[in-house]
Scaffold this motif. Structure first.
Motif, PDB file in Angstrom:
ATOM      1  N   GLN A 107       0.833  -1.211   0.000  1.00 14.10           N
ATOM      2  CA  GLN A 107       0.000   0.000   0.000  1.00 14.10           C
ATOM      3  C   GLN A 107       0.868   1.263   0.000  1.00 14.10           C
ATOM      4  O   GLN A 107       0.713   2.162   0.837  1.00 14.10           O
ATOM      5  CB  GLN A 107      -0.931  -0.011   1.210  1.00 14.10           C
ATOM      6  CG  GLN A 107      -1.990  -1.105   1.179  1.00 14.10           C
ATOM      7  CD  GLN A 107      -2.990  -0.908   0.041  1.00 14.10           C
ATOM      8  OE1 GLN A 107      -3.602   0.142  -0.078  1.00 14.10           O
ATOM      9  NE2 GLN A 107      -3.135  -1.924  -0.802  1.00 14.10           N
ATOM     10  N   LEU A 108       1.773   1.363  -0.954  1.00 13.30           N
ATOM     11  CA  LEU A 108       2.772   2.421  -0.971  1.00 13.30           C
ATOM     12  C   LEU A 108       2.202   3.822  -1.204  1.00 13.30           C
ATOM     13  O   LEU A 108       2.856   4.810  -0.891  1.00 13.30           O
ATOM     14  CB  LEU A 108       3.829   2.118  -2.046  1.00 13.30           C
ATOM     15  CG  LEU A 108       4.631   0.823  -1.841  1.00 13.30           C
ATOM     16  CD1 LEU A 108       5.633   0.634  -2.964  1.00 13.30           C
ATOM     17  CD2 LEU A 108       5.349   0.854  -0.489  1.00 13.30           C
ATOM     18  N   ALA A 109       1.010   3.917  -1.758  1.00 13.68           N
ATOM     19  CA  ALA A 109       0.461   5.242  -2.055  1.00 13.68           C
ATOM     20  C   ALA A 109      -0.804   5.545  -1.258  1.00 13.68           C
ATOM     21  O   ALA A 109      -1.598   6.395  -1.644  1.00 13.68           O
ATOM     22  CB  ALA A 109       0.175   5.363  -3.543  1.00 13.68           C
ATOM     23  N   LYS A 110      -0.963   4.872  -0.150  1.00 14.90           N
ATOM     24  CA  LYS A 110      -2.177   5.052   0.645  1.00 14.90           C
ATOM     25  C   LYS A 110      -2.389   6.503   1.043  1.00 14.90           C
ATOM     26  O   LYS A 110      -3.508   7.021   1.002  1.00 14.90           O
ATOM     27  CB  LYS A 110      -2.107   4.166   1.889  1.00 14.90           C
ATOM     28  CG  LYS A 110      -3.354   4.222   2.758  1.00 14.90           C
ATOM     29  CD  LYS A 110      -3.233   3.261   3.935  1.00 14.90           C
ATOM     30  CE  LYS A 110      -4.486   3.298   4.794  1.00 14.90           C
ATOM     31  NZ  LYS A 110      -4.373   2.360   5.946  1.00 14.90           N
ATOM     32  N   ASP A 111      -1.314   7.179   1.435  1.00 12.63           N
ATOM     33  CA  ASP A 111      -1.437   8.569   1.891  1.00 12.63           C
ATOM     34  C   ASP A 111      -1.559   9.565   0.741  1.00 12.63           C
ATOM     35  O   ASP A 111      -1.936  10.715   0.957  1.00 12.63           O
ATOM     36  CB  ASP A 111      -0.235   8.952   2.759  1.00 12.63           C
ATOM     37  CG  ASP A 111      -0.179   8.156   4.051  1.00 12.63           C
ATOM     38  OD1 ASP A 111      -1.255   7.691   4.496  1.00 12.63           O
ATOM     39  OD2 ASP A 111       0.926   7.987   4.600  1.00 12.63           O
ATOM     40  N   ASP A 112      -1.212   9.136  -0.473  1.00  9.41           N
ATOM     41  CA  ASP A 112      -1.246  10.038  -1.623  1.00  9.41           C
ATOM     42  C   ASP A 112      -2.515   9.903  -2.454  1.00  9.41           C
ATOM     43  O   ASP A 112      -2.805  10.752  -3.293  1.00  9.41           O
ATOM     44  CB  ASP A 112      -0.032   9.782  -2.518  1.00  9.41           C
ATOM     45  CG  ASP A 112       1.270  10.072  -1.794  1.00  9.41           C
ATOM     46  OD1 ASP A 112       1.538  11.249  -1.513  1.00  9.41           O
ATOM     47  OD2 ASP A 112       2.013   9.116  -1.502  1.00  9.41           O
ATOM     48  N   GLY A 113      -3.245   8.819  -2.259  1.00  5.82           N
ATOM     49  CA  GLY A 113      -4.520   8.669  -2.934  1.00  5.82           C
ATOM     50  C   GLY A 113      -4.458   8.197  -4.372  1.00  5.82           C
ATOM     51  O   GLY A 113      -5.473   8.187  -5.067  1.00  5.82           O
TER      52      GLY A 113
END
Length: 243
Positions: free
Chosen positions: A73-79
């Motif tokens: 989930q490498l882009a969880k914070d970027d959406g």
């Protein structure tokens, strides 16, 4: 790609009028959504927030870059989300990026060269994998001479076609001396070899090691290193030029 393709006609991808609905329905494609870090595609966080990227992938270890991005989930914070469109065959995967049905995809570099040469607006973003191609024969087919008249199962315009071609050529066996059967999926290749429907097969890892372990007496004709040396190129990450 090889001698047998001297009369191959390049498709005109720019003129394809493919309906997304019809294509997905005809190919029995399913989708899933996964998160990928914006930096993975060279995008800023602002650009990533703008939408979803559609991608396809193959079955080999060279696709782990995409799979691990999802698992962690490498882009969880970027959406940023990438929608995986799972095609039913290798040819569908190439057609999808060539005709714009997906934005990115991991594929053999030879498939990319065919797309680019045909005029598809695509570019190489990064390498996708090295080594991992296997050329395997049924028990007893342990010399080049024994392969003449036998059937090879492989994939058109793929590095898995080029490896047996180069190995056979090096060992003085022409493609015209064997029967070449083009397959649609890795599962078809593995099951066909196990059942004895094909005499030779070219597969990607982990299927090469699996076949050698599962079918006693199977012959590893080549793992590519003997032809190209260590760390030879296999797959690349390609993207539509407008991305």
């Amino acid at each position: 790609m090889c001698d047998r393709h001297a009369d191959w006609s390049k498709p005109n991808f720019s003129s394809l009028a493919v309906s997304r609905r019809k294509f997905l329905k005809a190919s029995a494609i399913t989708t899933l959504t996964m998160a990928v870090a914006p930096s993975f595609f060279g995008m800023t966080s602002a650009e990533a927030a703008a939408g979803t990227i559609k991608s396809t992938h193959g079955n080999g270890f060279c696709n782990l870059n995409l799979f691990l991005a999802h698992a962690d989930q490498l882009a969880k914070d970027d959406g940023l989300e990438i929608e995986f469109i799972i095609a039913s065959s290798f040819s569908d995967q190439v057609t999808m990026i060539g005709s714009g049905l997906v934005d990115v995809g991991v594929m053999p570099y030879t498939s990319f060269l065919a797309l680019y040469d045909a005029g598809a607006p695509v570019k190489v973003v990064a390498g996708g994998g090295t080594q991992g191609c296997y050329f395997i024969a049924q028990p007893g087919l342990d010399t080049p001479e024994k392969l003449k008249g036998k059937t090879l199962g492989t994939f058109q315009l793929d590095t898995l076609e080029v490896l047996p071609y180069d190995w056979l050529k090096k060992n003085n066996v022409a493609f015209k001396d064997i029967t070449v059967r083009y397959l649609g999926s890795m599962a078809e290749a593995v099951e066909g070899f196990k059942a004895g429907a094909i005499d030779m097969v070219s597969v990607i890892e982990p299927y090469g090691t699996t076949l050698l372990n599962d079918k006693t007496g199977s012959v590893k004709l080549s793992d590519g290193i003997d032809i190209y040396g260590p760390n030879y190129t296999d797959c690349i990450l390609a993207a539509r030029s407008e991305l």
